[in-house]
Enzyme design. Sequence first.
Site, mmCIF file in Angstrom:
data_model
loop_
_atom_site.group_PDB
_atom_site.id
_atom_site.type_symbol
_atom_site.label_atom_id
_atom_site.label_comp_id
_atom_site.label_asym_id
_atom_site.label_seq_id
_atom_site.Cartn_x
_atom_site.Cartn_y
_atom_site.Cartn_z
ATOM 1 N N VAL A 106 38.278 43.896 32.546
ATOM 2 C CA VAL A 106 36.905 43.573 32.946
ATOM 3 C C VAL A 106 36.549 42.109 32.686
ATOM 4 O O VAL A 106 35.419 41.689 32.926
ATOM 5 C CB VAL A 106 35.861 44.479 32.215
ATOM 6 C CG1 VAL A 106 36.068 45.940 32.571
ATOM 7 C CG2 VAL A 106 35.908 44.277 30.707
ATOM 8 N N HIS A 122 37.478 48.648 36.754
ATOM 9 C CA HIS A 122 36.517 48.964 35.692
ATOM 10 C C HIS A 122 35.344 47.990 35.648
ATOM 11 O O HIS A 122 34.620 47.928 34.666
ATOM 12 C CB HIS A 122 37.237 49.009 34.334
ATOM 13 C CG HIS A 122 38.253 50.112 34.251
ATOM 14 N ND1 HIS A 122 39.236 50.169 33.294
ATOM 15 C CD2 HIS A 122 38.451 51.202 35.037
ATOM 16 C CE1 HIS A 122 39.990 51.240 33.487
ATOM 17 N NE2 HIS A 122 39.535 51.882 34.533
ATOM 18 N N CYS A 130 21.285 45.874 37.935
ATOM 19 C CA CYS A 130 20.175 46.740 37.560
ATOM 20 C C CYS A 130 20.676 48.173 37.364
ATOM 21 O O CYS A 130 21.466 48.673 38.159
ATOM 22 C CB CYS A 130 19.115 46.704 38.656
ATOM 23 S SG CYS A 130 17.760 47.865 38.379
ATOM 24 N N CYS A 150 15.181 43.973 35.882
ATOM 25 C CA CYS A 150 15.502 43.633 37.267
ATOM 26 C C CYS A 150 14.293 42.994 37.940
ATOM 27 O O CYS A 150 13.174 43.490 37.812
ATOM 28 C CB CYS A 150 15.901 44.922 37.978
ATOM 29 S SG CYS A 150 16.053 44.778 39.757
ATOM 30 N N CYS A 153 13.039 45.597 40.875
ATOM 31 C CA CYS A 153 12.372 46.889 40.628
ATOM 32 C C CYS A 153 11.899 47.083 39.198
ATOM 33 O O CYS A 153 11.258 48.078 38.886
ATOM 34 C CB CYS A 153 13.298 48.038 41.039
ATOM 35 S SG CYS A 153 14.585 48.398 39.828
ATOM 36 N N SER A 192 49.271 50.401 30.025
ATOM 37 C CA SER A 192 49.882 51.482 29.250
ATOM 38 C C SER A 192 50.182 52.704 30.106
ATOM 39 O O SER A 192 50.981 53.546 29.755
ATOM 40 C CB SER A 192 48.935 51.884 28.121
ATOM 41 O OG SER A 192 47.729 52.360 28.690
ATOM 42 N N GLU A 218 55.753 46.944 26.072
ATOM 43 C CA GLU A 218 56.004 48.258 25.476
ATOM 44 C C GLU A 218 56.584 49.200 26.516
ATOM 45 O O GLU A 218 56.374 49.012 27.708
ATOM 46 C CB GLU A 218 54.679 48.850 24.958
ATOM 47 C CG GLU A 218 54.192 48.186 23.690
ATOM 48 C CD GLU A 218 52.689 48.354 23.511
ATOM 49 O OE1 GLU A 218 52.177 49.417 23.917
ATOM 50 O OE2 GLU A 218 52.058 47.415 23.000
HETATM 51 ZN ZN LIG Z 1 16.425 47.073 40.174
#
Ligand SMILES: [Zn+2]
Length: 247
Positions: A106, A122, A130, A150, A153, A192, A218
């Site tokens: 990530v 991921h 949001c 956000c 909204c 892995s 590994e």
């Molecule tokens: Zn929003």
Amino acid sequence: MRTIDFPPELRSFLHRTSKLAALTGAGVSQESGLRTFRDAQQGLWAQYKPEDLASPEAFARDPKLIWDWYTWRREAIKGVRPNPGHYALVEIEKQIPEFTLITQNVDGLHRMAGSQNVFELHGNIQLVRCSECGEFADEWDDDLESVPQCKACGGLLRPDVVWFGESLPLDQLEGAVEAARTCDVFFSVGTSGVVQPAASLAHAARNNGAVVVEINAELTSLTEKADFFFHGKSGEILPELVKALWS
Ligand SMILES: [Zn+2]
């Protein structure tokens, strides 16, 4: 530095392939000095289990705690740079007509290195969206007493990462599965092989006739089934592969 022997069959496959998919996992990030998820829980975070910090339930219970944990992790990533393995994958992308990079990481390091066609299974910890409407936020205030909201909204902002109990982003997953199923060569690098459905991608590739190459420090459940296995750091093996094949 030792020189790796890349078998002639592998060289021949790589010179002929028009479609290569590469899956990368935590091992690739660790070589950049990034801690694993569990190792990252130091200091005041050590008291929490990963699922206490990375789940929708945890965010609903205490959004500010979760927001602060990700702010802390984003800060920790700021000093981290792509390693030679990341850059070698950028070089491979330039050599292969259709190249797809699939990552479980990530941290966004592949994009930072220059990889173009990337599926982030991921999510990406650098991105914020949001929690209500899904709109991405370009900027936010980290010094608030509460979680930033956000602009569209008013919903609470959250990191664009996949939490425990959440499904993977469908567009990313579909792109990854399609790439695995249709490639002629599949690389599994520093993963892995235990986290599904990423782990099944190598098998999908293999079942569809792709040559499977594993690079890992590994041994994994894939190792015995891979057509080629290179034991060691991706940051050493991948640059050597690029040098041996394309320079
Ligand atoms: Zn929003």
